[in-house]
Design a protein around this motif. Structure first.
Motif, PDB file in Angstrom:
ATOM      1  N   LEU A   1       0.834  -1.201   0.000  1.00 35.14           N
ATOM      2  CA  LEU A   1       0.000   0.000   0.000  1.00 35.14           C
ATOM      3  C   LEU A   1       0.870   1.252   0.000  1.00 35.14           C
ATOM      4  O   LEU A   1       1.816   1.376   0.783  1.00 35.14           O
ATOM      5  CB  LEU A   1      -0.914   0.016   1.226  1.00 35.14           C
ATOM      6  CG  LEU A   1      -2.061  -0.989   1.236  1.00 35.14           C
ATOM      7  CD1 LEU A   1      -2.807  -0.936   2.556  1.00 35.14           C
ATOM      8  CD2 LEU A   1      -3.012  -0.735   0.081  1.00 35.14           C
ATOM      9  N   GLY A   2       0.541   2.178  -0.876  1.00 33.34           N
ATOM     10  CA  GLY A   2       1.289   3.419  -0.985  1.00 33.34           C
ATOM     11  C   GLY A   2       2.502   3.345  -1.885  1.00 33.34           C
ATOM     12  O   GLY A   2       3.143   4.372  -2.137  1.00 33.34           O
ATOM     13  N   ARG A   3       2.845   2.165  -2.371  1.00 30.47           N
ATOM     14  CA  ARG A   3       4.013   2.024  -3.234  1.00 30.47           C
ATOM     15  C   ARG A   3       3.603   2.189  -4.694  1.00 30.47           C
ATOM     16  O   ARG A   3       2.554   1.709  -5.112  1.00 30.47           O
ATOM     17  CB  ARG A   3       4.678   0.663  -3.027  1.00 30.47           C
ATOM     18  CG  ARG A   3       5.218   0.455  -1.612  1.00 30.47           C
ATOM     19  CD  ARG A   3       6.272   1.487  -1.282  1.00 30.47           C
ATOM     20  NE  ARG A   3       6.866   1.294   0.027  1.00 30.47           N
ATOM     21  CZ  ARG A   3       6.544   1.960   1.116  1.00 30.47           C
ATOM     22  NH1 ARG A   3       5.565   2.855   1.057  1.00 30.47           N
ATOM     23  NH2 ARG A   3       7.147   1.748   2.252  1.00 30.47           N
ATOM     24  N   PRO A   4       4.399   2.869  -5.509  1.00 27.66           N
ATOM     25  CA  PRO A   4       4.036   3.095  -6.916  1.00 27.66           C
ATOM     26  C   PRO A   4       3.977   1.800  -7.710  1.00 27.66           C
ATOM     27  O   PRO A   4       4.732   0.852  -7.444  1.00 27.66           O
ATOM     28  CB  PRO A   4       5.159   4.003  -7.423  1.00 27.66           C
ATOM     29  CG  PRO A   4       5.785   4.590  -6.202  1.00 27.66           C
ATOM     30  CD  PRO A   4       5.651   3.552  -5.141  1.00 27.66           C
ATOM     31  N   LEU A   5       3.078   1.783  -8.708  1.00 25.92           N
ATOM     32  CA  LEU A   5       3.051   0.644  -9.614  1.00 25.92           C
ATOM     33  C   LEU A   5       4.301   0.618 -10.472  1.00 25.92           C
ATOM     34  O   LEU A   5       4.799  -0.455 -10.815  1.00 25.92           O
ATOM     35  CB  LEU A   5       1.799   0.705 -10.503  1.00 25.92           C
ATOM     36  CG  LEU A   5       0.527   0.057  -9.948  1.00 25.92           C
ATOM     37  CD1 LEU A   5       0.015   0.791  -8.723  1.00 25.92           C
ATOM     38  CD2 LEU A   5      -0.563  -0.021 -11.017  1.00 25.92           C
ATOM     39  N   CYS A   6       4.806   1.796 -10.817  1.00 27.20           N
ATOM     40  CA  CYS A   6       6.064   1.894 -11.569  1.00 27.20           C
ATOM     41  C   CYS A   6       6.907   2.990 -10.934  1.00 27.20           C
ATOM     42  O   CYS A   6       6.513   4.163 -10.926  1.00 27.20           O
ATOM     43  CB  CYS A   6       5.805   2.207 -13.037  1.00 27.20           C
ATOM     44  SG  CYS A   6       7.323   2.423 -14.014  1.00 27.20           S
ATOM     45  N   LEU A   7       8.064   2.638 -10.416  1.00 32.80           N
ATOM     46  CA  LEU A   7       8.929   3.612  -9.759  1.00 32.80           C
ATOM     47  C   LEU A   7       9.463   4.649 -10.736  1.00 32.80           C
ATOM     48  O   LEU A   7       9.670   5.812 -10.378  1.00 32.80           O
ATOM     49  CB  LEU A   7      10.097   2.884  -9.083  1.00 32.80           C
ATOM     50  CG  LEU A   7       9.758   2.110  -7.803  1.00 32.80           C
ATOM     51  CD1 LEU A   7      10.924   1.231  -7.391  1.00 32.80           C
ATOM     52  CD2 LEU A   7       9.399   3.084  -6.690  1.00 32.80           C
ATOM     53  N   ASP A   8       9.691   4.263 -11.985  1.00 29.63           N
ATOM     54  CA  ASP A   8      10.261   5.191 -12.967  1.00 29.63           C
ATOM     55  C   ASP A   8       9.219   6.191 -13.462  1.00 29.63           C
ATOM     56  O   ASP A   8       9.576   7.305 -13.863  1.00 29.63           O
ATOM     57  CB  ASP A   8      10.852   4.416 -14.144  1.00 29.63           C
ATOM     58  CG  ASP A   8      12.041   3.564 -13.724  1.00 29.63           C
ATOM     59  OD1 ASP A   8      12.805   4.032 -12.859  1.00 29.63           O
ATOM     60  OD2 ASP A   8      12.191   2.443 -14.245  1.00 29.63           O
ATOM     61  N   CYS A   9       7.947   5.817 -13.455  1.00 29.55           N
ATOM     62  CA  CYS A   9       6.890   6.756 -13.867  1.00 29.55           C
ATOM     63  C   CYS A   9       6.556   7.750 -12.758  1.00 29.55           C
ATOM     64  O   CYS A   9       6.072   8.851 -13.039  1.00 29.55           O
ATOM     65  CB  CYS A   9       5.624   5.985 -14.263  1.00 29.55           C
ATOM     66  SG  CYS A   9       5.748   5.064 -15.809  1.00 29.55           S
ATOM     67  N   TYR A  10       6.795   7.380 -11.531  1.00 29.14           N
ATOM     68  CA  TYR A  10       6.393   8.220 -10.399  1.00 29.14           C
ATOM     69  C   TYR A  10       7.260   9.467 -10.329  1.00 29.14           C
ATOM     70  O   TYR A  10       8.476   9.423 -10.524  1.00 29.14           O
ATOM     71  CB  TYR A  10       6.513   7.420  -9.103  1.00 29.14           C
ATOM     72  CG  TYR A  10       5.707   7.990  -7.961  1.00 29.14           C
ATOM     73  CD1 TYR A  10       4.373   7.669  -7.807  1.00 29.14           C
ATOM     74  CD2 TYR A  10       6.289   8.852  -7.041  1.00 29.14           C
ATOM     75  CE1 TYR A  10       3.622   8.174  -6.757  1.00 29.14           C
ATOM     76  CE2 TYR A  10       5.558   9.359  -5.988  1.00 29.14           C
ATOM     77  CZ  TYR A  10       4.221   9.022  -5.852  1.00 29.14           C
ATOM     78  OH  TYR A  10       3.491   9.541  -4.815  1.00 29.14           O
ATOM     79  N   ASP A  11       6.631  10.615 -10.028  1.00 29.91           N
ATOM     80  CA  ASP A  11       7.331  11.904  -9.965  1.00 29.91           C
ATOM     81  C   ASP A  11       7.776  12.161  -8.529  1.00 29.91           C
ATOM     82  O   ASP A  11       7.122  12.873  -7.755  1.00 29.91           O
ATOM     83  CB  ASP A  11       6.412  13.019 -10.455  1.00 29.91           C
ATOM     84  CG  ASP A  11       7.172  14.296 -10.773  1.00 29.91           C
ATOM     85  OD1 ASP A  11       8.356  14.389 -10.383  1.00 29.91           O
ATOM     86  OD2 ASP A  11       6.591  15.198 -11.404  1.00 29.91           O
ATOM     87  N   HIS A  12       8.924  11.586  -8.154  1.00 29.20           N
ATOM     88  CA  HIS A  12       9.429  11.745  -6.800  1.00 29.20           C
ATOM     89  C   HIS A  12       9.864  13.174  -6.524  1.00 29.20           C
ATOM     90  O   HIS A  12       9.686  13.682  -5.401  1.00 29.20           O
ATOM     91  CB  HIS A  12      10.596  10.775  -6.565  1.00 29.20           C
ATOM     92  CG  HIS A  12      10.209   9.333  -6.617  1.00 29.20           C
ATOM     93  ND1 HIS A  12      10.211   8.595  -7.783  1.00 29.20           N
ATOM     94  CD2 HIS A  12       9.779   8.486  -5.636  1.00 29.20           C
ATOM     95  CE1 HIS A  12       9.825   7.357  -7.523  1.00 29.20           C
ATOM     96  NE2 HIS A  12       9.558   7.258  -6.228  1.00 29.20           N
ATOM     97  N   ASP A  13      10.434  13.848  -7.503  1.00 24.87           N
ATOM     98  CA  ASP A  13      10.858  15.242  -7.306  1.00 24.87           C
ATOM     99  C   ASP A  13       9.678  16.130  -6.939  1.00 24.87           C
ATOM    100  O   ASP A  13       9.750  16.940  -6.006  1.00 24.87           O
ATOM    101  CB  ASP A  13      11.534  15.773  -8.574  1.00 24.87           C
ATOM    102  CG  ASP A  13      12.895  15.149  -8.811  1.00 24.87           C
ATOM    103  OD1 ASP A  13      13.352  14.374  -7.946  1.00 24.87           O
ATOM    104  OD2 ASP A  13      13.515  15.428  -9.857  1.00 24.87           O
ATOM    105  N   HIS A  14       8.587  15.996  -7.674  1.00 25.01           N
ATOM    106  CA  HIS A  14       7.415  16.835  -7.425  1.00 25.01           C
ATOM    107  C   HIS A  14       6.838  16.570  -6.039  1.00 25.01           C
ATOM    108  O   HIS A  14       6.401  17.489  -5.348  1.00 25.01           O
ATOM    109  CB  HIS A  14       6.360  16.575  -8.505  1.00 25.01           C
ATOM    110  CG  HIS A  14       5.305  17.633  -8.559  1.00 25.01           C
ATOM    111  ND1 HIS A  14       4.305  17.634  -9.513  1.00 25.01           N
ATOM    112  CD2 HIS A  14       5.060  18.721  -7.775  1.00 25.01           C
ATOM    113  CE1 HIS A  14       3.517  18.678  -9.326  1.00 25.01           C
ATOM    114  NE2 HIS A  14       3.948  19.350  -8.264  1.00 25.01           N
ATOM    115  N   GLN A  15       6.859  15.310  -5.607  1.00 26.31           N
ATOM    116  CA  GLN A  15       6.275  14.989  -4.306  1.00 26.31           C
ATOM    117  C   GLN A  15       7.068  15.610  -3.165  1.00 26.31           C
ATOM    118  O   GLN A  15       6.479  16.177  -2.237  1.00 26.31           O
ATOM    119  CB  GLN A  15       6.194  13.481  -4.106  1.00 26.31           C
ATOM    120  CG  GLN A  15       5.653  13.096  -2.725  1.00 26.31           C
ATOM    121  CD  GLN A  15       5.222  11.668  -2.634  1.00 26.31           C
ATOM    122  OE1 GLN A  15       4.630  11.126  -3.564  1.00 26.31           O
ATOM    123  NE2 GLN A  15       5.512  11.020  -1.516  1.00 26.31           N
ATOM    124  N   VAL A  16       8.399  15.533  -3.189  1.00 25.43           N
ATOM    125  CA  VAL A  16       9.169  16.115  -2.085  1.00 25.43           C
ATOM    126  C   VAL A  16       9.078  17.638  -2.112  1.00 25.43           C
ATOM    127  O   VAL A  16       9.087  18.283  -1.052  1.00 25.43           O
ATOM    128  CB  VAL A  16      10.636  15.645  -2.120  1.00 25.43           C
ATOM    129  CG1 VAL A  16      10.714  14.132  -1.971  1.00 25.43           C
ATOM    130  CG2 VAL A  16      11.350  16.097  -3.379  1.00 25.43           C
TER     131      VAL A  16
END
Length: 522
Positions: free
Chosen positions: A186-201
């Protein structure tokens, strides 16, 4: 060369028990137990050394003076006061009780807050972050359980689709699993490379500014409503003698930040409408009759839907990032007819989250430094490792960037903490995944403060000790360390503190039961 002997867990437990038995067998055990009582349940108490003097209340003379070398363990113990339950459960329990009082007094009055605030319009709003990519989630379409805390309802499939599509990185965009509440996915991305980690932080880092502008928009919306309805503004004379015409109402809030499993922060906010007294602007008075709770609810939705923040330019993104609220904005009324939310439930709910930080995400660490960052950050790692790496990378000192965009090797944390750069906080708060705000904040007029509660408790304990002797205790102390001297000491002190807490809990239940019997008989 022999290998050092390492004790197994049973061996460590046996050593701890032996230390506890040794301490309990000493003649001064009762004195030691009473001496450690103020910090009994603390995981890492603060140890102090110095002198303690008894000063006459009437004469001001020093009647007795004692050095901590004469005390058990030659030190004075004080609870650490950490609010995080994962670090110190006992101190967090005390903090949670104070947080409960802070929130509840703003709803019902008490401790210096007038009881009339219980009649002011109040709403409970939940403001969430937008989506930064598809994650595994648990959704129950229809609840049939009696209590959401013990919900056993059957969830819907996580992300069901008629076609089994894949993203551009080859990862499936569907998930037919019905996740349990404790599923680690739960809460983990389906695809880590598609997820926008920069925008979230970045969102975590600038969410406080987004909230500040949102509250301003709520107050402006209500002020414009007063103008349209002909409700006159209030004439107020400032401390400098200037005359100002201000809106006839103000919004007081109590806010708690909660970290979601996807590691994006969201806010639970209590918003209370207060009026303005022209003769005493600091007084808590009811709002004008022409503004209702419906108007407050409408103002929250209007502000959350239109307020955004565009962050300053960054070398990795010259146009900045857009920071806005997500689509899920929940606004509920408290103590409404047939509603589930009451004063006590909301206060207990917010106080519970005030003692938590990033534990829900699975990450828990102290402040990160250049020496420890590699243990947690990895641009090719899991979800949390990429978020921490994004904090460290985006928060780098940009004036030291080389042609490749990397920071120089002599990057220092203390320099980052003092430089006035908009993204420097991302590195400082990398252990909090970019969020550097307080987890419990309130408006100045909303309720009583933590300082008042702590001072009242300290004054009560001091009076309880000093009134019998007619003296005042004055200490000149210096910090010498943290933690108990042995695991056995920690076991004894924490067990005694747990028994005292349980005794107080049973006592409160007995008093509440007697009060209920008296009320039923009347």
């Amino acid at each position: 060369m022999s290998t050092p002997l390492t004790l197994s867990r049973p061996g460590l437990a046996a050593g701890r028990d032996a230390q506890a038995l040794h301490r309990a067998a000493t003649p001064e055990f009762s004195g030691w137990l009473e001496h450690t009582r103020p910090a009994g349940g603390c995981s890492r108490p603060i140890r102090l050394t110095g002198t303690i003097a008894a000063v006459g209340r009437d004469t001001g003379r020093i009647l007795n003076e004692q050095h901590t070398d004469e005390l058990p363990d030659r030190t004075l113990y004080k609870a650490c006061g950490n609010r995080r339950e994962s670090h110190c459960r006992d101190c967090a329990w005390v903090y949670q009780g104070d947080a409960y009082q802070v929130v509840r007094c703003g709803l019902t009055g008490g401790k210096g807050v007038p009881a009339s605030v219980s009649r002011h319009p109040v709403v409970f709003a939940t403001l969430t972050a937008p989506s930064f990519g598809a994650v595994h989630h648990r959704h129950v379409p229809r609840h049939t359980c009696r209590s959401r805390q013990r919900c056993d309802c059957r969830p819907a499939p996580c992300r069901a689709r008629s076609t089994a599509a894949t993203c551009k990185h080859g990862q499936p965009e569907v998930c037919f699993a019905r996740h349990d509440a404790d599923d680690p996915r739960l809460g983990r991305p389906l695809c880590l490379d598609c997820y926008d980690h920069d925008h979230q932080v970045v969102w975590n880092g600038f969410s406080g500014e987004l909230w500040r502008r949102t509250k301003q928009a709520i107050e402006r919306h209500l002020a414009a409503l007063c103008r349209r309805r002909g409700i006159p503004f209030v004439r107020v004379v400032t401390a400098s003698g200037k005359v100002r015409w201000v809106p006839p109402l103000r919004v007081s809030h109590g806010k708690v930040a909660e970290m979601q499993r996807r590691a994006a922060v969201h806010f639970h906010v209590l918003l209370r409408l207060d009026g303005v007294d022209p003769d005493n602007p600091d007084a808590l008075v009811p709002p004008p009759a022409g503004i209702t709770v419906d108007d407050l609810e409408e103002a929250v939705h209007a502000a959350a839907s239109k307020i955004t923040v565009t962050t300053p330019a960054h070398p990795d993104r010259p146009q900045g990032w857009l920071v806005s609220w997500g689509k899920q904005v929940d606004v509920r009324r408290i103590n409404s007819a047939g509603g589930e939310l009451t004063d006590d439930k909301v206060a207990a709910y917010l106080a519970k989250y005030a003692t938590k930080a990033t534990e829900a995400t699975g990450h828990c660490s102290t402040r990160l430094t250049p020496a420890t960052i590699d243990d947690y950050a990895d641009p090719e790692g899991d979800h949390l490792a990429r978020l921490i790496d994004a904090c460290w990378h985006l928060g780098r000192p940009t004036h030291t960037d080389t042609a490749s965009g990397a920071a120089t090797a002599d990057d220092r944390q203390d320099t980052l903490d003092t430089e006035p750069r908009p993204y420097a906080g991302l590195r400082r708060w990398a252990h909090m995944l970019g969020f550097g705000g307080h987890f419990l904040t309130k408006a100045r007029r909303y309720s009583v403060t933590f300082t008042v509660l702590r001072d009242t408790r300290a004054t009560y304990r001091r009076a309880e000790d000093d009134d019998t002797t007619g003296t005042i205790t004055v200490g000149t102390l210096t910090y010498v360390g943290s933690g108990w001297l042995s695991d056995g000491d920690a076991l004894i002190a924490n067990t005694a503190a747990r028994q005292r807490r349980e005794s107080r809990r049973i006592g409160r239940e007995e008093l509440a039961h007697k009060a209920w019997l008296v009320g039923a008989a009347a």
